[in-house]
Design a protein around this motif. Structure first.
Motif, PDB file in Angstrom:
ATOM      1  N   TRP A   1     -59.721 -34.766  37.926  1.00 38.88           N
ATOM      2  CA  TRP A   1     -59.656 -33.392  37.417  1.00 38.88           C
ATOM      3  C   TRP A   1     -60.775 -32.521  37.986  1.00 38.88           C
ATOM      4  O   TRP A   1     -60.588 -31.318  38.169  1.00 38.88           O
ATOM      5  CB  TRP A   1     -59.742 -33.389  35.892  1.00 38.88           C
ATOM      6  N   VAL A   2     -61.932 -33.104  38.238  1.00 40.48           N
ATOM      7  CA  VAL A   2     -63.041 -32.291  38.740  1.00 40.48           C
ATOM      8  C   VAL A   2     -63.102 -32.302  40.266  1.00 40.48           C
ATOM      9  O   VAL A   2     -64.017 -31.715  40.859  1.00 40.48           O
ATOM     10  CB  VAL A   2     -64.403 -32.756  38.159  1.00 40.48           C
ATOM     11  N   GLY A   3     -62.144 -32.965  40.918  1.00 44.48           N
ATOM     12  CA  GLY A   3     -62.030 -32.849  42.367  1.00 44.48           C
ATOM     13  C   GLY A   3     -62.297 -34.089  43.193  1.00 44.48           C
ATOM     14  O   GLY A   3     -62.191 -34.053  44.418  1.00 44.48           O
TER      15      GLY A   3
ATOM     16  N   THR B   1     -70.626 -30.344  49.791  1.00 46.51           N
ATOM     17  CA  THR B   1     -71.118 -29.083  49.223  1.00 46.51           C
ATOM     18  C   THR B   1     -70.759 -28.935  47.746  1.00 46.51           C
ATOM     19  O   THR B   1     -71.359 -28.138  47.028  1.00 46.51           O
ATOM     20  CB  THR B   1     -70.545 -27.883  49.993  1.00 46.51           C
ATOM     21  N   MET B   2     -69.766 -29.697  47.293  1.00 46.53           N
ATOM     22  CA  MET B   2     -69.299 -29.597  45.910  1.00 46.53           C
ATOM     23  C   MET B   2     -69.760 -30.770  45.055  1.00 46.53           C
ATOM     24  O   MET B   2     -69.659 -30.726  43.826  1.00 46.53           O
ATOM     25  CB  MET B   2     -67.759 -29.538  45.887  1.00 46.53           C
ATOM     26  N   ARG B   3     -70.271 -31.808  45.667  1.00 39.23           N
ATOM     27  CA  ARG B   3     -70.503 -33.071  44.974  1.00 39.23           C
ATOM     28  C   ARG B   3     -71.412 -32.934  43.746  1.00 39.23           C
ATOM     29  O   ARG B   3     -71.058 -33.367  42.635  1.00 39.23           O
ATOM     30  CB  ARG B   3     -71.099 -34.097  45.941  1.00 39.23           C
TER      31      ARG B   3
END
Length: 509
Positions: free
Chosen positions: A83-85, A184-186
């Motif tokens: 859900w969070v990617g 970049t999103m981790r």
């Protein structure tokens, strides 16, 4: 070494015995990949002959399902990383043992995150002494970075070594080997995942979309507020229900000024923390299509409702259908005059003493048989509001069918009174009005219980019940109940029966 982190990690370890989740953590920490492999019968599993992702999920679900028997919670934990990617990539694994070990480590991490809200504050601490800043510091380190989480692991290891359990691993992040996401999103998505799991553990509902909009600072404050609010609410409930020989509200007891004063101290802590919840519909009201935190009056009203619910539960368990007329009247008086009592309490400087005096007065009024003067319309609203509060904490599965049945009977009895009270005005529209009100009430109750899809079956189930009831009356020779003067009662009874049938069917499925 931060004193706040030492305090919090020490408290978590000291409180470990307070939750059954620790037994699961201990079990899986002390089982290696080979033992789990044998337990699942995976002797033939290899990285080349089987799907690693499918096997990972199988192992993870096996470990979590041993602890969480609620399907919704289990599915949440299974799907939260996605859900969070994050995506699970089987190419990351070199062996079957790696797959099992990674799934085991993630399951242990999720168990820790679900346990933290229950362990971070000792139940012996009074609410005015809650270490709110220390809780925020702990959450900040949990979410900030891999390095800050390593610091937490070190503190937890030291605290557990003191307790003689250094072999139990504290792993605060469920994202390990096999999971991929854009670099970049981790960091941000790990923070979101940690927050969502902790929020879920508190059982306070949240709006997923709103959680995603919070920056790092707000997310830390929000997550800490969820834990503080949960702890304060549980303490409030425990103060009302009591335990062992300390049951201050065990009918015919109604507490005392000192006990009631402690309730307001806890309520104040709950109000302060709950007012910070920006992503939860709980402890807030909808005003002109926007949500606003509850006022002081609404929190006092909430406390009164909790006390009333406690006495209602005593009545249900201890007396059942036989009824205790005095307790029954006492409950109805509190329900009917909840708002008035709250307003009177807000006018004084000593709310605890005033609450005790109010309870004493209503107990005396119930003793002499004074019935509450409540209009059918207001009673109807009170019943629906009471049912809404019963399920507002997301624990509708814990409500017994007897409790639901009692609420439905009360609500539909009130419908009869409402319609009969306006029958002259309604005239020929009485039956149509009764049907519309029954349908709307059934819809609201089904929505509250999260089984709104069952509404489609309500008309034919209610019609079947009405026909069967009429057939039985004819067979038994009881023709009086089929007169026109009883039509409203028959319509309402059929809808109530149909609604209860659908709810029970959904619970069985």
């Amino acid at each position: 070494m931060s004193s706040a982190l030492v305090e919090m990690t020490g408290a978590i370890v000291d409180n470990i015995h307070q939750t059954w989740l620790y037994k699961a953590i201990e079990e899986w920490c002390r089982k290696d990949s080979l033992e789990i492999r044998e337990e699942l019968g995976l002797a033939s599993f290899s990285i080349t002959s089987s799907d690693p992702v499918e096997m990972y999920q199988k192992v993870k679900k096996h470990l979590l399902s041993k602890t969480f028997h609620d399907e919704n919670t289990l599915q949440f934990l299974m799907n939260a990383p996605r859900w969070v990617g994050f995506t699970l990539d089987g190419e990351e694994f070199q062996s079957g043992q790696q797959v099992i070990g990674a799934a085991r480590d993630e399951a242990i991490s999720l168990l820790w995150l679900m346990a933290i809200p229950k362990l971070i504050i000792s139940p012996t601490i009074s609410p005015e002494e809650y270490p709110i800043r220390s809780v925020q510091e702990f959450v900040k380190n949990l979410m900030e970075s891999d390095e800050s989480r390593e610091l937490l692991i070190e503190h937890m290891y030291n605290a557990m070594e003191v307790k003689g359990i250094p072999d139990i691993t504290f792993t605060p992040s469920p994202i390990g080997k096999g999971y991929r996401i854009d670099d970049t999103m981790r960091a941000q998505r790990i923070r979101l995942l940690l927050a969502l799991v902790i929020m879920r553990a508190t059982a306070i509902p949240y709006d997923l979309d709103q959680v995603f909009t919070l920056d790092e600072t707000k997310l830390v404050e929000e997550t800490a507020a969820y834990m503080i609010s949960m702890q304060a609410y549980l303490l409030l409930r425990n103060q009302i229900t009591g335990s062992g020989a300390h049951r201050s509200f065990d009918w015919p007891l109604i507490g005392n000024p000192m006990v009631c004063n402690r309730l307001f101290i806890t309520l104040n802590t709950l109000r302060q923390s709950a007012s910070l919840l920006a992503t939860s519909p709980m402890y807030s009201s909808e005003v002109e299509e926007t949500r606003a935190p509850w006022s002081k009056r609404e929190f006092v009203s909430f406390l009164l409702q909790e006390i009333t619910n406690h006495y209602s539960e005593i009545h249900r368990i201890r007396y059942g259908k036989s009824k205790n007329s005095e307790l029954d009247l006492f409950i109805n008086l509190l329900k009917g005059e909840n708002t008035k009592i709250a307003e009177r309490i807000l006018e004084v400087d000593d709310p605890g003493t005033t609450l005790f005096e109010e309870l004493s007065g209503y107990k005396q009024r119930a003793k002499v048989g004074e019935k509450p003067q409540i209009s059918p319309e207001r009673r109807f609203r009170i019943i629906l509001s009471s049912l809404k509060q019963m399920v507002s904490d997301g624990k509708s599965d814990a409500i017994s069918s007897e409790e639901i049945e009692d609420q439905i009977i009360d609500a539909f009895d009130a419908i009869i009174e409402v319609v009969e009270g306006h029958q002259i005005t309604l005239g020929e529209e009485s039956e149509r009005f009764a049907q519309a009100l029954c349908f709307e009430t059934a819809y609201r109750i089904l929505q509250l219980l999260d089984v709104g899809d069952a509404l489609m079956d309500l008309p034919w189930v209610s019609r079947f019940i009405a026909e069967e009831s009429a057939r039985l009356d004819i067979t038994s020779g009881d023709m009086g109940s089929l007169d026109d003067e009883h039509r409203i009662k028959r319509i309402v009874s059929a809808y109530a029966g149909g609604l209860m049938y659908l709810i029970l069917q959904e619970s069985v499925e």
